[in-house]
Write an enzyme that holds these catalytic residues in place. Structure first.
Site, short mmCIF file in Angstrom:
data_model
loop_
_atom_site.label_atom_id
_atom_site.label_comp_id
_atom_site.label_asym_id
_atom_site.label_seq_id
_atom_site.Cartn_x
_atom_site.Cartn_y
_atom_site.Cartn_z
CG ASN A 93 3.36 1.80 4.04
OD1 ASN A 93 3.71 1.71 5.09
ND2 ASN A 93 2.39 0.94 3.72
CG HIS A 113 2.76 2.42 10.91
ND1 HIS A 113 3.17 1.49 12.06
CD2 HIS A 113 1.86 1.84 10.03
CE1 HIS A 113 2.63 0.38 11.53
NE2 HIS A 113 1.90 0.79 10.41
CG ASP A 158 -1.80 0.85 1.06
OD1 ASP A 158 -1.94 1.88 0.11
OD2 ASP A 158 -3.00 1.25 2.21
#
Length: 496
Positions: A329, A419, A99
DNA sequence: ATGTGC
């Protein structure tokens, strides 16, 4: 080659552990975690992945793991690795994830919890209708064709705002001011393009969500004020990525690199670590396609945010101001001082001590950039404040707290931090442990309105399937990765 | 994460 047993950890400080370089490891592994988090720090596989990443050509300082580290495709999720571009340093799609540019966007409403309460159910109904989600199609903006998609891929949130889907502040407060400029829409496969055409402005599934939250506690008054946050304030957090388009780009380039790797004389301990030099045709092609996906993801969050803003304005009269939008990401070319990865090296470098500035390809996978105060890439209104760094958005798991952190000087992992909470149970284990209907009742009984997409999807995201977000943030602070600014708690969740 | 999966 890959050792059979899990690599040994040596504690260096209360929040920092080291994996000694053995075998083909070029640098040590460094894991930032509290003693309490460590025993379940993703299990052996995640630590083995930290060690495997340390074998990549050109890697500098260390293969880092954040406190929320867990097993991922090739690289661990919660991993940070930087390679020296001029020294044959590689780029690896597995170091970014499927992703591409998955990230978080946070808005603050000019509205307090008490004033919001009577409108809560209506607003959640409105957000549920305005937020396409779940597997497959349905999107805020169905693009007219490949030409229009190319504009999104080239200009990201900037294009969305130009087309009337937002305001200037949405770009001022977005990472890279809404768009990265080295995207190459023409280089994408036909499949990637087709998957991108009908998903712009959609949440997806899994751990993606749109939440209405309330600022529960302010930990750093000056930073909170600069960001635009106050205790008791209603916020909207959106967590999503680049949908099928980013997934297809990752698939395409992993395949290409698996073929191309041998030609560069590169071998890796795990084929999921497929990589090529940054300075190579396939390396540059991946980075340009990745940039296109990054712009798609930002436009995606911009459109979902604008749809949420319209619901808020219509039903409460309050507007939504963007606090920040940040990916967790992504790989980026950045300049950092490289010191060799010994102990305090990163901090010493940032303080102006030893270490040469080098152009690095910094992979952050399930890790968030956290620029220090005064950094030129900060939003203009935050750039000149002495103790205020980049806003860092940390989404908790469903039904639990989320955090806003700030970047600090001397961060030890190329200005990066955690994260999110990080999984401890697989989706399958979670779905067996609870029924979606039951979980919804539990959350509603705790004052959290729930609008799901599927019962199974809801069950898979049960809070017990994740680490304790408070402990993760405490470890990130203890390790000197970032500092807490505000804690937010959910009052309503729209689940993908 | 993902038109869940070689």
């Amino acid at each position: 080659m890959t050792p059979a047993s899990a690599p040994a950890l040596v504690q260096e400080t209360p929040y920092r552990y080291r994996i000694e370089p053995t075998g083909r490891m070029r640098v040590p592994g460094v894991v930032f975690a509290s003693p309490g988090l460590l025993p379940e720090v993703g299990g052996d596989q995640a630590l083995q992945q930290v060690a495997d990443v340390a074998t990549l050509p050109g890697i500098v300082d260390a293969s880092y793991a954040m406190p929320d580290v867990h097993w991922g495709y090739g690289f661990p999720i919660g991993g940070v690795a930087a390679t020296d571009i001029a020294d044959g340093g590689v780029v690896s799609p597995g170091g970014v994830g499927f992703d591409i540019s998955c990230g978080v966007r946070l808005y603050a409403a000019d509205l307090d919890a008490a004033a919001f309460a009577p409108r809560k159910e209506a607003v959640l109904d409105g957000l549920s209708r305005s937020t396409p989600r779940g597997m497959g199609k349905g999107a805020v903006w169905d693009l007219s064709g490949a030409d229009q998609l190319a504009k999104v891929l080239a200009s990201g949130a900037k294009y969305a705002v130009e087309q009337g889907h937002g305001v200037q502040r949405d770009l001022d407060r977005c990472e890279d001011f809404g768009a990265v400029d080295d995207a190459d829409p023409a280089g994408l496969s036909e499949r990637a393009v087709n998957r991108g055409l009908h998903q712009l402005g959609s949440l997806g599934s899994g751990n993606h969500f749109l939440e209405v939250q309330v600022v529960d506690a302010v930990r750093d008054q000056a930073a909170a004020e600069a960001y635009g946050l106050r205790a008791g304030q209603v916020c909207v957090m959106i967590h999503c990525g680049s949908r099928g388009l980013g997934h297809q780009i990752c698939t395409d380039h992993v395949r290409a690199m698996e073929q191309a790797m041998a030609g560069f004389g590169i071998t890796v301990p795990d084929r999921q670590l497929a990589c090529v030099p940054v300075e190579s045709d396939p390396g540059r092609a991946y980075l340009r396609a990745m940039a296109a996906a990054a712009n798609y993801a930002r436009a995606n969050r911009q459109l979902l945010g604008q749809a949420a803003r319209e619901v808020f304005e219509r039903l409460t009269g309050a507007g939504l101001d963007l606090i920040y939008d940040i990916s967790h990401n992504l790989a980026k070319v950045e300049t950092h001082r490289v010191t060799g990865g010994d102990g305090a090296a990163g901090a010493a470098g940032a303080a102006g001590g030893a270490g040469q500035p080098r152009r690095l390809c910094v992979h952050r996978k399930g890790a968030t950039r956290a620029l220090p105060p005064g950094h030129p890439d900060l939003p203009a209104d935050l750039r000149d404040l002495p103790d205020v760094g980049q806003p860092v958005l940390i989404p908790g798991s469903m039904g639990t707290a989320s955090y806003v952190l700030t970047g600090v000087p001397g961060g030890p992992a190329f200005a990066s931090t955690c994260h999110g909470a990080g999984r401890t149970l697989s989706r399958h284990q979670a779905a067996r442990a609870v029924r979606g209907q039951e979980l919804r009742r539990l959350l509603e009984s705790r004052g959290i309105a729930v609008r799901g997409a599927s019962w199974r999807g809801l069950a898979e995201e049960m809070p017990e399937a994740y680490k304790d977000i408070d402990a993760v943030v405490e470890a990130a602070e203890g390790a000197g990765l970032a500092r807490a600014v505000a804690r937010l708690v959910p009052v309503g969740v729209v689940k993908g």
